[in-house]
Scaffold this active site. Sequence first.
Site, short mmCIF file in Angstrom:
data_model
loop_
_atom_site.label_atom_id
_atom_site.label_comp_id
_atom_site.label_asym_id
_atom_site.label_seq_id
_atom_site.Cartn_x
_atom_site.Cartn_y
_atom_site.Cartn_z
N ASP A 1 0.87 7.30 6.13
CA ASP A 1 0.58 6.14 5.27
C ASP A 1 1.90 5.72 4.62
O ASP A 1 2.89 6.47 4.67
CB ASP A 1 -0.46 6.58 4.21
CG ASP A 1 -0.95 5.42 3.34
OD1 ASP A 1 -0.67 4.24 3.68
OD2 ASP A 1 -1.60 5.68 2.31
N ARG B 1 -13.11 -0.17 10.60
CA ARG B 1 -13.38 -0.36 9.17
C ARG B 1 -14.63 -1.22 8.99
O ARG B 1 -15.47 -0.96 8.14
CB ARG B 1 -12.20 -1.05 8.46
CG ARG B 1 -10.88 -0.30 8.45
CD ARG B 1 -10.95 0.99 7.66
NE ARG B 1 -11.53 0.83 6.36
CZ ARG B 1 -10.93 0.28 5.29
NH1 ARG B 1 -9.70 -0.14 5.36
NH2 ARG B 1 -11.57 0.18 4.13
N CYS C 1 -3.72 4.10 8.19
CA CYS C 1 -4.73 3.21 7.59
C CYS C 1 -4.27 1.76 7.59
O CYS C 1 -5.09 0.86 7.56
CB CYS C 1 -5.03 3.68 6.17
SG CYS C 1 -3.55 3.82 5.14
N GLN D 1 -12.31 4.19 4.26
CA GLN D 1 -11.29 4.35 5.31
C GLN D 1 -11.58 5.56 6.19
O GLN D 1 -11.40 5.54 7.41
CB GLN D 1 -9.91 4.50 4.64
CG GLN D 1 -8.76 4.74 5.59
CD GLN D 1 -8.40 3.51 6.40
OE1 GLN D 1 -8.21 2.44 5.86
NE2 GLN D 1 -8.28 3.66 7.72
N HIS E 1 -9.97 6.89 -0.99
CA HIS E 1 -10.23 5.71 -0.15
C HIS E 1 -11.34 6.07 0.84
O HIS E 1 -11.10 6.18 2.06
CB HIS E 1 -8.94 5.31 0.58
CG HIS E 1 -8.96 3.94 1.17
ND1 HIS E 1 -10.02 3.05 0.98
CD2 HIS E 1 -8.06 3.29 1.97
CE1 HIS E 1 -9.74 1.92 1.63
NE2 HIS E 1 -8.58 2.04 2.23
N ARG F 1 -12.20 -2.44 -5.65
CA ARG F 1 -10.89 -1.87 -5.30
C ARG F 1 -9.99 -2.00 -6.51
O ARG F 1 -9.85 -3.08 -7.07
CB ARG F 1 -10.24 -2.60 -4.13
CG ARG F 1 -8.75 -2.29 -4.04
CD ARG F 1 -8.07 -2.80 -2.82
NE ARG F 1 -8.45 -2.04 -1.66
CZ ARG F 1 -7.75 -2.02 -0.51
NH1 ARG F 1 -6.64 -2.73 -0.39
NH2 ARG F 1 -8.16 -1.31 0.51
N1 NVA Z 1 -2.01 4.55 -0.02
C1 NVA Z 1 -2.12 3.14 0.23
C2 NVA Z 1 -3.29 2.85 1.09
C3 NVA Z 1 -3.45 1.41 1.49
C4 NVA Z 1 -4.67 1.16 2.32
C5 NVA Z 1 -2.23 2.38 -1.09
O1 NVA Z 1 -2.97 2.84 -1.97
O2 NVA Z 1 -1.55 1.38 -1.24
N1 CP Z 2 -6.45 0.19 5.14
C1 CP Z 2 -6.73 -0.69 4.17
O1 CP Z 2 -7.45 -0.37 3.21
O2 CP Z 2 -6.18 -1.90 4.34
P1 CP Z 2 -6.20 -3.11 3.28
O3 CP Z 2 -5.33 -2.67 2.12
O4 CP Z 2 -5.64 -4.27 4.02
O5 CP Z 2 -7.61 -3.32 2.83
#
Ligand code: NVA
Ligand code: CP
Length: 330
Positions: free
Chosen positions: A231, A317, A272, A138, A135, A108
């Site tokens: 989101d 998830r 998400c 997800q 992502h 990540r």
């Molecule tokens: N768009 C958000 C998704 C978090 C799961 C981010 O990248 O922070």
């Molecule tokens: N939805 C999601 O990816 O959550 P986290 O950032 O907590 O992993």
Amino acid sequence: MPRSLSGRNFLKLLDFTTEEIQYLLELSKDFKRLKRTGTPHKYLSGKNIVLLFEKTSTRTRCSFEVAGNDLGMGVTYLDPASSQMGNKESLEDTAKVLGRMFDGIEYRGFDQNIVEDLGRYAGVPVWNGLTTEFHPTQMLADVLTIEENFGRYKGLKMVFMGDARNNVANSLMVVSAKLGINFVACGPKDNMPDEKLVATCREIAKENGCTITLTDDVKEGTKNADVIYTDIWVSMGEAAELWEKRIKLLSPYQVNDEVMANANPEAIFLHCLPSFHDLETSIGREIHEKFGLKEMEVTDKVFRSPQSKVFDEAENRMHTIKAVMYATLK
Ligand code: NVA
Ligand code: CP
């Protein structure tokens, strides 16, 4: 239906056929049944995986850890401060070292190029746990949740409200095109997904009998929608200074009672997570002090309503990530 994705990376859904994505969803349902019935499934016993997180996480990290343990694997977690990656050691060298020790690598972080490079050099399956652009894990949880509620996903209308150029919106557009879901990005005109990605998705959508629509009109965009998705307005890795601009830009796209009333009466709400729907977070309280907002991308009322399936989605998830690891490692 393919029987195996053994040895494959899972970096973005554009790399997978419709049948392969459907296979992962079927596998996820099997794993959910095994978990729910307490049936042991240590099918990957003796293997080891490593989780590299350059951004924070609750759901993704815990899903990989629990799914890894359920499958009988050893799981190592590395945050940026506790590895040499990027600082003292190049990504290529890191990937080659980790590939000698582990059977699979989750990443990540930032650019999609980073996870693509890891996948190129590691020699073992690499899974994308979120990048700036995509992502993909997800999406499997989202579609599984949709199927659990409607008994199908093909032909439904899914609307993403708000920051339509972020990783989640991009990935929703791709998965919709691949699975025959009519996708609408509903947000400001100059805040839409990348044109090239839209063109690619429209080509795929044509083959699967669905449409990709971009609109700044909330009434038109959300009319008769089956799934309303949103989101957070500022994603991880973006500057905190952006909040003011995004609040002004995206407030008209908040998911509230009016939006839900305009959708299909059976519509569900997905997010998400994490979400700013109340003042129970430090960032939420800071925003409240600076700009007076009590809730942002979704109202607390919609978030807590029976139409909201966000916690089923979060649980899914784990089942879907388990399916991805099993399919690529078995
Ligand atoms: N768009 C958000 C998704 C978090 C799961 C981010 O990248 O922070
Ligand atoms: N939805 C999601 O990816 O959550 P986290 O950032 O907590 O992993």
